[in-house]
Design a protein around this motif. Structure first.
Motif, mmCIF file in Angstrom:
data_model
loop_
_atom_site.group_PDB
_atom_site.id
_atom_site.type_symbol
_atom_site.label_atom_id
_atom_site.label_comp_id
_atom_site.label_asym_id
_atom_site.label_seq_id
_atom_site.Cartn_x
_atom_site.Cartn_y
_atom_site.Cartn_z
ATOM 1 N N CYS A 38 0.813 -1.236 -0.001
ATOM 2 C CA CYS A 38 -0.025 0.002 -0.089
ATOM 3 C C CYS A 38 0.888 1.200 0.043
ATOM 4 C CB CYS A 38 -0.904 0.045 0.893
ATOM 5 S SG CYS A 38 -1.919 -1.653 1.504
ATOM 6 N N GLY A 39 1.933 1.134 -0.901
ATOM 7 C CA GLY A 39 2.947 2.462 -0.802
ATOM 8 C C GLY A 39 3.524 2.696 0.620
ATOM 9 N N GLY A 40 3.855 1.581 1.438
ATOM 10 C CA GLY A 40 4.328 2.086 2.728
ATOM 11 C C GLY A 40 5.754 1.590 2.687
ATOM 12 N N ALA A 41 6.551 1.534 1.650
ATOM 13 C CA ALA A 41 7.833 0.951 1.492
ATOM 14 C C ALA A 41 8.678 2.128 1.046
ATOM 15 C CB ALA A 41 7.928 -0.245 0.799
ATOM 16 N N ASP A 42 9.987 2.123 1.840
ATOM 17 C CA ASP A 42 11.089 2.888 1.193
ATOM 18 C C ASP A 42 12.207 2.308 0.921
ATOM 19 O OD1 ASP A 42 9.827 5.569 1.946
ATOM 20 O OD2 ASP A 42 10.043 5.026 3.958
ATOM 21 N N PHE A 43 12.793 2.511 -0.093
ATOM 22 C CA PHE A 43 13.969 1.656 -0.776
ATOM 23 C C PHE A 43 15.305 2.473 -0.818
ATOM 24 C CE2 PHE A 43 9.972 0.037 -2.625
ATOM 25 C CZ PHE A 43 9.935 -1.086 -2.464
ATOM 26 N N GLU A 44 16.249 1.621 -0.492
ATOM 27 C CA GLU A 44 17.769 2.024 -0.419
ATOM 28 C C GLU A 44 18.621 1.240 -1.025
ATOM 29 O OE1 GLU A 44 19.189 5.019 0.030
ATOM 30 O OE2 GLU A 44 17.995 6.051 0.963
ATOM 31 N N ALA A 45 19.495 1.566 -2.121
ATOM 32 C CA ALA A 45 20.365 0.550 -2.707
ATOM 33 C C ALA A 45 21.976 0.613 -2.192
ATOM 34 C CB ALA A 45 20.417 0.717 -4.153
ATOM 35 N N PHE A 46 22.271 -0.551 -1.557
ATOM 36 C CA PHE A 46 23.959 -0.527 -1.111
ATOM 37 C C PHE A 46 24.627 -0.946 -2.293
ATOM 38 C CE2 PHE A 46 27.283 -2.914 0.731
ATOM 39 C CZ PHE A 46 27.772 -2.057 1.575
ATOM 40 N N GLU A 47 25.522 0.003 -2.334
ATOM 41 C CA GLU A 47 26.598 -0.553 -3.536
ATOM 42 C C GLU A 47 27.908 -0.835 -2.947
ATOM 43 O OE1 GLU A 47 26.307 -0.380 -6.952
ATOM 44 O OE2 GLU A 47 24.090 0.206 -6.794
ATOM 45 N N TRP A 48 28.450 -1.912 -3.660
ATOM 46 C CA TRP A 48 29.924 -2.196 -3.131
ATOM 47 C C TRP A 48 30.702 -2.496 -4.090
ATOM 48 C CZ3 TRP A 48 31.145 -7.852 -3.171
ATOM 49 C CH2 TRP A 48 30.007 -8.801 -3.561
ATOM 50 N N SER A 49 31.873 -2.965 -3.933
ATOM 51 C CA SER A 49 32.766 -3.335 -5.176
ATOM 52 C C SER A 49 32.176 -4.511 -6.295
ATOM 53 C CB SER A 49 34.014 -3.599 -4.771
ATOM 54 O OG SER A 49 34.174 -4.807 -4.134
ATOM 55 N N GLY A 50 31.513 -5.380 -5.525
ATOM 56 C CA GLY A 50 31.169 -6.344 -6.374
ATOM 57 C C GLY A 50 32.077 -7.241 -6.821
ATOM 58 N N GLU A 51 33.400 -7.274 -6.313
ATOM 59 C CA GLU A 51 34.560 -8.039 -6.788
ATOM 60 C C GLU A 51 34.460 -9.449 -6.125
ATOM 61 O OE1 GLU A 51 38.073 -6.264 -4.953
ATOM 62 O OE2 GLU A 51 37.825 -4.397 -6.350
ATOM 63 N N ASN A 52 34.820 -10.490 -6.868
ATOM 64 C CA ASN A 52 34.591 -11.619 -6.348
ATOM 65 C C ASN A 52 36.004 -12.284 -5.440
ATOM 66 O OD1 ASN A 52 33.641 -14.512 -6.223
ATOM 67 N ND2 ASN A 52 34.692 -15.111 -8.335
ATOM 68 N N SER A 53 35.738 -11.908 -4.362
ATOM 69 C CA SER A 53 36.649 -12.337 -3.296
ATOM 70 C C SER A 53 36.044 -12.494 -2.089
ATOM 71 C CB SER A 53 37.974 -11.456 -3.479
ATOM 72 O OG SER A 53 37.757 -10.112 -2.900
ATOM 73 N N HIS A 54 36.798 -13.202 -1.013
ATOM 74 C CA HIS A 54 36.139 -13.334 0.380
ATOM 75 C C HIS A 54 36.178 -11.687 0.942
ATOM 76 C CE1 HIS A 54 35.299 -17.437 0.104
ATOM 77 N NE2 HIS A 54 36.400 -17.904 -0.421
ATOM 78 N N SER A 55 37.612 -11.346 0.715
ATOM 79 C CA SER A 55 38.048 -9.876 1.461
ATOM 80 C C SER A 55 37.162 -8.865 0.927
ATOM 81 C CB SER A 55 39.396 -9.868 0.914
ATOM 82 O OG SER A 55 39.681 -9.736 -0.359
ATOM 83 N N ALA A 56 36.611 -8.827 -0.364
ATOM 84 C CA ALA A 56 35.764 -7.867 -0.913
ATOM 85 C C ALA A 56 34.360 -8.040 -0.223
ATOM 86 C CB ALA A 56 35.629 -7.948 -2.463
ATOM 87 N N ARG A 57 33.805 -9.033 -0.206
ATOM 88 C CA ARG A 57 32.678 -9.431 0.316
ATOM 89 C C ARG A 57 32.699 -9.044 2.162
ATOM 90 N NH1 ARG A 57 32.558 -13.346 -3.481
ATOM 91 N NH2 ARG A 57 33.708 -14.978 -1.987
ATOM 92 N N MET A 58 33.611 -9.434 2.760
ATOM 93 C CA MET A 58 33.777 -9.211 4.167
ATOM 94 C C MET A 58 33.816 -7.534 4.367
ATOM 95 S SD MET A 58 36.076 -12.130 5.610
ATOM 96 C CE MET A 58 37.272 -12.231 4.586
ATOM 97 N N ARG A 59 34.739 -6.901 3.559
ATOM 98 C CA ARG A 59 34.718 -5.521 3.658
ATOM 99 C C ARG A 59 33.214 -4.916 3.378
ATOM 100 N NH1 ARG A 59 39.367 -5.939 0.781
ATOM 101 N NH2 ARG A 59 38.484 -5.422 -1.189
ATOM 102 N N ALA A 60 32.639 -5.447 2.192
ATOM 103 C CA ALA A 60 31.326 -4.776 1.973
ATOM 104 C C ALA A 60 30.267 -5.207 3.152
ATOM 105 C CB ALA A 60 30.823 -5.666 0.789
ATOM 106 N N GLY A 61 30.488 -6.259 3.725
ATOM 107 C CA GLY A 61 29.434 -6.724 4.961
ATOM 108 C C GLY A 61 29.800 -5.632 6.101
ATOM 109 N N GLU A 62 30.816 -5.151 6.364
ATOM 110 C CA GLU A 62 31.278 -4.049 7.197
ATOM 111 C C GLU A 62 30.326 -2.857 6.893
ATOM 112 O OE1 GLU A 62 35.423 -3.500 8.074
ATOM 113 O OE2 GLU A 62 35.457 -5.541 8.932
ATOM 114 N N GLY A 63 30.599 -2.325 5.471
ATOM 115 C CA GLY A 63 30.251 -1.452 4.847
ATOM 116 C C GLY A 63 28.614 -1.296 4.915
ATOM 117 N N LEU A 64 27.944 -2.652 4.685
ATOM 118 C CA LEU A 64 26.592 -2.816 4.720
ATOM 119 C C LEU A 64 26.031 -2.458 6.357
ATOM 120 C CD1 LEU A 64 23.902 -3.333 3.507
ATOM 121 C CD2 LEU A 64 24.442 -5.712 3.673
#
Length: 394
Positions: A38-64
């Motif tokens: 019923c129009g009661g939602a707000d949306f935000e997109a989280f951008e991260w590097s998208g690199e295919n590595s554990h370190s990139a995903r873990m850094r993105a997790g902290e950023g998220l």
């Protein structure tokens, strides 16, 4: 001030998908969810590097995690949900591990290859390595210090006129035996210290790569039948495991024949004299080094040809050969290593052509299922919003 009954939805893209269209507030997925709520939602997109590595995903997790705190402070929503595609689901779980899963109301994952990391049994290879090097060092000391092993193997094949006084024979034998013991002890302790260091490194890899053990939130897992990404990761993992499995078989053979080789070395000396002992010593060392070398060589392709062999290189990231040898890093369609508050699974068969891994943000059936799931969470929390209104199909 009136209580805010709006829902905040954070959208997290997957690998190599920065700026993905489905994360825009006007995407079909967002429009459907917003209409259904019923129009009661707000949306935000989280951008991260998208690199295919554990370190990139873990850094993105902290950023998220930081992004969630900022967004919740900004919107002050009644409830907050995270919707993530592919490896974005792992990023979301890493974030919840840092932030605390109680900070959101639910997590929706679409085609996420949930990473899990398990320790490999390295005790057995270490035992094999310790025995090989201990035996080789002992044989070398005996061969060098025992005058072609005359003293060590006894007087049965040594001419009496060339044999020393019994007292000196005992002294020399004792010295050789003591040096052999020192060589064995030093080698054994060195391998032991190496084992401790490897176990410590193993703990570090598992702790860093593993998803949080507990996630006290509701999770909705969407999975498409015939997902190319899941099949690809499975093939890569199995190919990368060939060297590990072959090495395990070889180590089993080595540890069974180590004692046999040493006994054959001694018996050969007693039966065929000093020449026989020397030959058996040489052959034993060569055989052990050859088999041990093969065991090591099996892993060389992972370094030389990472693009073709190292499954974790293509599927999961940049982890070193050591990390892959110490730990089994793979993915699953479900977060099997994480204890969840609740788990709902939705599998569907996509319509039309194109990559099935990209069909999640094109399926109205999935849109409706996600909207229903979110609305059910809101109802359970006592939200007085209007009745759920699914958007009519196009």
């Amino acid at each position: 001030m009136a209580e805010n009954h709006r829902t905040l939805v954070i959208l997290v893209h997957g690998t190599y998908a920065s700026g993905a269209p489905w994360t825009k507030s006007n995407s079909p997925l967002c429009v459907y969810i917003n209409s259904a709520l019923c129009g009661g939602a707000d949306f935000e997109a989280f951008e991260w590097s998208g690199e295919n590595s554990h370190s990139a995903r873990m850094r993105a997790g902290e950023g998220l995690g930081d992004f969630l705190v900022t967004s919740i402070e900004k919107y002050k929503p009644k409830d907050t949900y995270v919707i993530a595609h592919s490896h974005g689901g792992n990023v979301a779980l890493y974030a919840l591990g840092h932030l605390g899963s109680h900070s959101i109301s639910g997590l929706v994952t679409m085609g996420t290859p949930f990473v899990f990391c398990r320790k490999r049994g390295i005790e057995f290879p270490l035992i094999v390595t310790r025995r090989i090097f201990s035996l080789v060092s002992s044989v070398l000391v005996l061969a060098v210090g025992g005058r072609n092993l005359d003293v060590f193997l006894g007087v049965s094949f040594v001419p009496m006129e060339s044999f020393w006084h019994p007292f000196w024979a005992v002294v020399v034998f004792g010295l050789i035996y003591y040096c052999t013991y020192l060589a064995w002890k030093w080698t054994s302790e060195s391998i032991g210290r190496l084992g401790v260091a490897l176990l410590r490194r193993q703990e570090q890899v598992v702790s860093a790569v593993s998803l949080p053990q507990f996630c006290e939130t509701d999770v909705f897992v969407a999975d498409v039948l015939g997902d190319e990404a899941g099949a690809w990761l499975s093939v890569l993992f199995n190919v990368g495991e060939v060297a590990h499995k072959a090495s395990s078989v070889l180590n089993s053979i080595l540890i069974k024949f180590l004692e046999i080789i040493f006994i054959a070395f001694v018996v050969g000396g007693l039966m065929y004299g000093e020449d026989g002992a020397a030959d058996f010593a040489s052959y034993s060392i060569i055989a052990l080094l050859f088999l041990g070398g093969i065991s090591i060589f099996l892993h060389i392709p992972m370094v030389v040809l990472p693009f073709f062999v190292r499954a974790h290189k293509l599927g999961f990231g940049e982890d070193s050969l050591l990390s892959n040898w110490l730990c089994e890093i793979r993915a699953s369609s479900l977060p099997k290593e994480t204890t969840l508050r609740s788990l709902e699974i939705f599998r569907f068969f996509p319509k039309g052509s194109g990559l099935r891994h990209s069909s999640f943000y094109q399926s109205e059936a999935l849109f409706q299922k996600v909207a229903e799931w979110i609305h059910a969470r809101r109802s359970c929390s006592g939200d007085p919003s209007d009745e759920f209104r699914p958007k009519s199909g196009r």
